[in-house]
Design an enzyme around this catalytic site. Structure first.
Site, mmCIF file in Angstrom:
data_model
loop_
_atom_site.group_PDB
_atom_site.id
_atom_site.type_symbol
_atom_site.label_atom_id
_atom_site.label_comp_id
_atom_site.label_asym_id
_atom_site.label_seq_id
_atom_site.Cartn_x
_atom_site.Cartn_y
_atom_site.Cartn_z
ATOM 1 N N GLY A 1 0.823 -1.214 -0.302
ATOM 2 C CA GLY A 1 0.128 0.011 -0.062
ATOM 3 C C GLY A 1 0.699 1.381 0.143
ATOM 4 O O GLY A 1 0.243 2.319 0.042
ATOM 5 N N GLU B 1 4.101 -6.695 1.721
ATOM 6 C CA GLU B 1 3.793 -6.876 0.188
ATOM 7 C C GLU B 1 3.561 -5.908 -0.802
ATOM 8 O O GLU B 1 2.565 -5.450 -1.127
ATOM 9 C CB GLU B 1 2.218 -7.769 0.250
ATOM 10 C CG GLU B 1 2.151 -9.016 0.857
ATOM 11 C CD GLU B 1 0.774 -9.404 1.231
ATOM 12 O OE1 GLU B 1 0.603 -10.903 1.234
ATOM 13 O OE2 GLU B 1 -0.257 -8.800 1.161
ATOM 14 N N PRO B 2 4.738 -5.152 -0.769
ATOM 15 C CA PRO B 2 4.554 -4.121 -1.758
ATOM 16 C C PRO B 2 4.228 -4.434 -3.279
ATOM 17 O O PRO B 2 5.026 -5.475 -3.808
ATOM 18 C CB PRO B 2 6.103 -3.569 -1.707
ATOM 19 C CG PRO B 2 6.838 -4.580 -1.293
ATOM 20 C CD PRO B 2 6.096 -5.351 -0.469
ATOM 21 N N GLY B 3 3.571 -3.799 -4.018
ATOM 22 C CA GLY B 3 3.525 -3.924 -5.362
ATOM 23 C C GLY B 3 3.735 -2.772 -5.921
ATOM 24 O O GLY B 3 4.839 -2.464 -6.638
ATOM 25 N N ARG C 1 -6.584 3.046 -15.398
ATOM 26 C CA ARG C 1 -6.627 3.730 -13.986
ATOM 27 C C ARG C 1 -7.432 5.042 -13.966
ATOM 28 O O ARG C 1 -8.109 5.469 -13.056
ATOM 29 C CB ARG C 1 -5.377 3.856 -13.238
ATOM 30 C CG ARG C 1 -4.785 2.404 -13.270
ATOM 31 C CD ARG C 1 -3.481 2.272 -12.188
ATOM 32 N NE ARG C 1 -3.779 2.737 -11.176
ATOM 33 C CZ ARG C 1 -3.395 3.946 -10.795
ATOM 34 N NH1 ARG C 1 -2.874 4.807 -11.106
ATOM 35 N NH2 ARG C 1 -3.647 4.420 -9.319
ATOM 36 N N TYR D 1 -10.464 5.132 -11.469
ATOM 37 C CA TYR D 1 -10.161 5.913 -10.139
ATOM 38 C C TYR D 1 -9.853 7.262 -10.391
ATOM 39 O O TYR D 1 -9.627 8.152 -9.428
ATOM 40 C CB TYR D 1 -9.027 5.317 -9.242
ATOM 41 C CG TYR D 1 -9.031 4.054 -9.222
ATOM 42 C CD1 TYR D 1 -9.650 3.102 -8.921
ATOM 43 C CD2 TYR D 1 -7.730 3.268 -9.843
ATOM 44 C CE1 TYR D 1 -9.163 1.711 -8.671
ATOM 45 C CE2 TYR D 1 -7.351 2.127 -9.763
ATOM 46 C CZ TYR D 1 -8.062 1.360 -9.250
ATOM 47 O OH TYR D 1 -7.795 0.078 -9.206
ATOM 48 N N CYS E 1 -13.945 3.471 -27.996
ATOM 49 C CA CYS E 1 -15.111 3.930 -28.442
ATOM 50 C C CYS E 1 -16.109 4.173 -26.873
ATOM 51 O O CYS E 1 -17.098 3.485 -26.458
ATOM 52 C CB CYS E 1 -16.280 3.113 -29.212
ATOM 53 S SG CYS E 1 -15.507 2.806 -30.652
ATOM 54 N N GLU E 2 -15.367 4.907 -25.784
ATOM 55 C CA GLU E 2 -15.952 5.308 -24.839
ATOM 56 C C GLU E 2 -15.823 6.786 -24.567
ATOM 57 O O GLU E 2 -14.495 7.167 -24.473
ATOM 58 C CB GLU E 2 -15.409 4.378 -23.585
ATOM 59 C CG GLU E 2 -15.628 3.217 -23.642
ATOM 60 C CD GLU E 2 -17.128 2.729 -23.257
ATOM 61 O OE1 GLU E 2 -17.524 3.492 -22.284
ATOM 62 O OE2 GLU E 2 -17.557 1.481 -23.613
ATOM 63 N N TYR F 1 -0.122 -1.682 -12.258
ATOM 64 C CA TYR F 1 -1.599 -1.771 -12.350
ATOM 65 C C TYR F 1 -1.984 -1.089 -13.828
ATOM 66 O O TYR F 1 -2.805 -0.497 -14.076
ATOM 67 C CB TYR F 1 -2.303 -0.927 -11.420
ATOM 68 C CG TYR F 1 -2.012 -1.716 -10.186
ATOM 69 C CD1 TYR F 1 -2.380 -3.059 -9.781
ATOM 70 C CD2 TYR F 1 -1.385 -1.055 -9.123
ATOM 71 C CE1 TYR F 1 -2.322 -3.422 -8.467
ATOM 72 C CE2 TYR F 1 -1.097 -1.718 -7.907
ATOM 73 C CZ TYR F 1 -1.295 -2.783 -7.669
ATOM 74 O OH TYR F 1 -1.195 -3.505 -6.523
HETATM 75 C C1 LIG Z 1 -2.926 -5.210 -3.912
HETATM 76 C C2 LIG Z 1 -2.381 -5.888 -2.824
HETATM 77 C C3 LIG Z 1 -1.175 -5.542 -2.429
HETATM 78 C C4 LIG Z 1 -0.126 -4.649 -3.056
HETATM 79 O O1 LIG Z 1 -0.755 -3.190 -2.796
HETATM 80 P P1 LIG Z 1 0.194 -2.103 -3.305
HETATM 81 O O2 LIG Z 1 -0.597 -0.748 -3.086
HETATM 82 O O3 LIG Z 1 0.400 -2.322 -4.820
HETATM 83 O O4 LIG Z 1 1.545 -2.192 -2.632
HETATM 84 C C5 LIG Z 1 -0.610 -6.286 -1.420
HETATM 85 N N1 LIG Z 1 -1.204 -7.105 -0.379
HETATM 86 C C6 LIG Z 1 -2.415 -7.227 -0.784
HETATM 87 C C7 LIG Z 1 -3.410 -8.488 -0.238
HETATM 88 C C8 LIG Z 1 -3.169 -6.698 -2.055
HETATM 89 O O5 LIG Z 1 -4.450 -6.965 -2.085
#
Ligand SMILES: *Cc1c(COP(=O)(O)O)cnc(C)c1O
Length: 432
Positions: free
Chosen positions: A249, A291-293, A331, A335, A362-363, A391
């Site tokens: 997050g 869990e960084p994404g 995105r 959002y 076409c939106e 994303y």
């Molecule tokens: C989406 C998600 C993440 C990653 O979130 P980021 O905002 O991309 O860091 C980590 N854990 C879980 C369970 C998620 O659903």
């Protein structure tokens, strides 16, 4: 000047990424194209590792949330950097395994895992299955029993934290489709059921309060609430849960308005809070997962487009149309996400023209950004949209039968495709 360190302007006034001229990349690989800087991705992985070492005695592991960007080469890079992986579907798991990702470092998430997915996860021996609800508990228990194994599980808890972010990417509150609620007693009841299952080992608790969060307080608060819960579980059941997963997050910079903090500051605060709670509750200091994404890949990526039609509607606005749109980046449509747009072949000039960047679908909602300032655009210019590494590719679709763009990986002036552009033939591959 720009949102990411991997971006520069060269002597021609062109935007560069990872030492490559974006105008040349557009010529070589065509547009639209995603471009990812390998150095930035690796550096982000290392920053998490260093932070764990510096502030938590190395007693933790970052799992890359692969839903942000999942393809074979990205899995290989993350594996080489020693991180774990979080997957949320059979498809993500399949990709990770095909990339040779060690199964024991994979956590399997998702709020509605199918029986087939659970079976696949157990058979491939993933490190942990994160239970979201009791239906999954039954399925995991039965399948583990039939395979004669004990499944290592985590449980997704809604800690009741309100993270200040967009409601679609906020997940820690009671009204969320994810996980077991703490306040209502649902979580404790579920923990007791999990502990009672013979084919399951409860080794971790998990929470993820949302995404694109800048404020540290909700993270610290969530960690404290989860530690209290681990204390309550021990009091009520005698079981000590040894791992705590605090989710991802961390916010990144999309525009000048975003001010992300360093992972070090996060880690310093959170580890202090966790250690203090452990002492107060006389609990062992837990092994921590993050869990960084977005923060691993987001700023490492940009998308290159070619400018097509420009429509000046007097006293209304100017639409600049590009050869991609919501199919490669949904995105803004989803959002209203902020983005920085740059005319890549004029990057050294002032961004003086206010425009709305529109896609080719076409939106009417197919927009990348509204009322944003870019260098004066002309047909044939290359438009770069920054911070699209997370994303975007993973959310891309084939709406209007538009093929998905390639991913080009750049590193120190060299470029190579790691995902090919889809062809029209690819689009009809499964048609009968
Ligand atoms: C989406 C998600 C993440 C990653 O979130 P980021 O905002 O991309 O860091 C980590 N854990 C879980 C369970 C998620 O659903």
């Amino acid at each position: 000047m720009f949102v990411s360190d991997c971006l520069q302007i060269n002597e021609k006034g062109h935007l560069t990424v990872g030492g490559c001229d974006t105008v040349e990349l557009a010529e070589t690989f065509g547009t639209p194209a995603y471009v990812m800087d390998e150095t930035t991705i690796r550096e982000n992985c290392r920053a998490y590792k260093r932070s764990f070492e510096q502030y938590y005695g190395g007693n933790g592991l970052a799992l890359f949330a692969s839903k942000a960007l999942n393809c074979l080469e990205i899995c290989r890079i993350v594996k080489e950097e020693g991180l774990g992986l979080d997957v949320v579907s059979g498809g993500e798991l399949y990709t990770a395994l095909k990339a040779g990702f060690p199964a024991e470092k994979i956590h399997f998430h998702g709020n509605n895992k199918t029986r087939d997915e659970i079976k696949m996860a157990l058979e491939s021996k993933v490190g942990r299955i994160v239970l979201d609800n009791l239906y999954e508990l039954t399925a995991v228990d039965e399948l583990a029993a039939s395979m004669g194994i004990k499944a290592s599980v985590s449980m997704r808890i809604k800690p009741g934290i309100d993270a200040h972010t967009h409601s679609f990417i906020r997940t820690g509150q009671i009204d969320s489709k994810f996980g077991f609620a703490l306040e209502t007693g649902e979580a404790m009841e579920a923990v007791k059921q999990v502990i009672a299952c013979r084919n399951i080992e409860l080794e971790e608790l998990h929470c993820h309060i949302g995404s694109q969060i800048f404020d540290m307080d909700p993270f610290v608060h969530a960690a404290e609430v989860m530690m209290d819960f681990i204390g309550d579980i021990r009091k009520q059941t005698g079981v000590t849960v040894e791992c705590l997963n605090l989710g991802g997050g961390f916010g990144i910079q999309y525009t000048q308005d975003d001010n992300p903090q360093s992972y070090d500051r996060y880690m310093e605060k959170v580890s202090k809070a966790v250690k203090a709670k452990a002492e107060q509750l006389e609990l062992p200091v837990p092994f921590i997962y993050l869990e960084p994404g977005r923060s691993v890949v987001g700023e490492a990526g940009i998308t290159l487009y070619t400018v097509g039609g420009i429509k000046e509607i007097p006293n209304v606005r100017t639409y600049v149309s590009i050869d991609g749109g919501m199919t490669d980046n949904p995105r803004y449509a989803l959002y209203k996400s902020g983005y920085t747009c740059v005319v890549a072949n004029k990057a050294g000039l002032p961004a003086a023209k206010e425009v709305t960047v529109a896609g080719k679908c076409c939106e009417s909602g197919d927009l990348i950004q509204e009322n944003t300032k870019i260098q004066s655009p002309e047909i044939g210019d290359i438009l770069a949209v920054l911070s699209t590494g997370a994303y975007n590719y993973s959310m891309a679709s084939n709406y209007n039968r538009i093929p998905k763009p390639p991913i080009v990986l750049v590193k120190e002036g060299k470029a190579r495709e790691i995902v090919r552009r889809q062809t029209y033939e690819d689009l009809i591959r499964n048609d009968i």
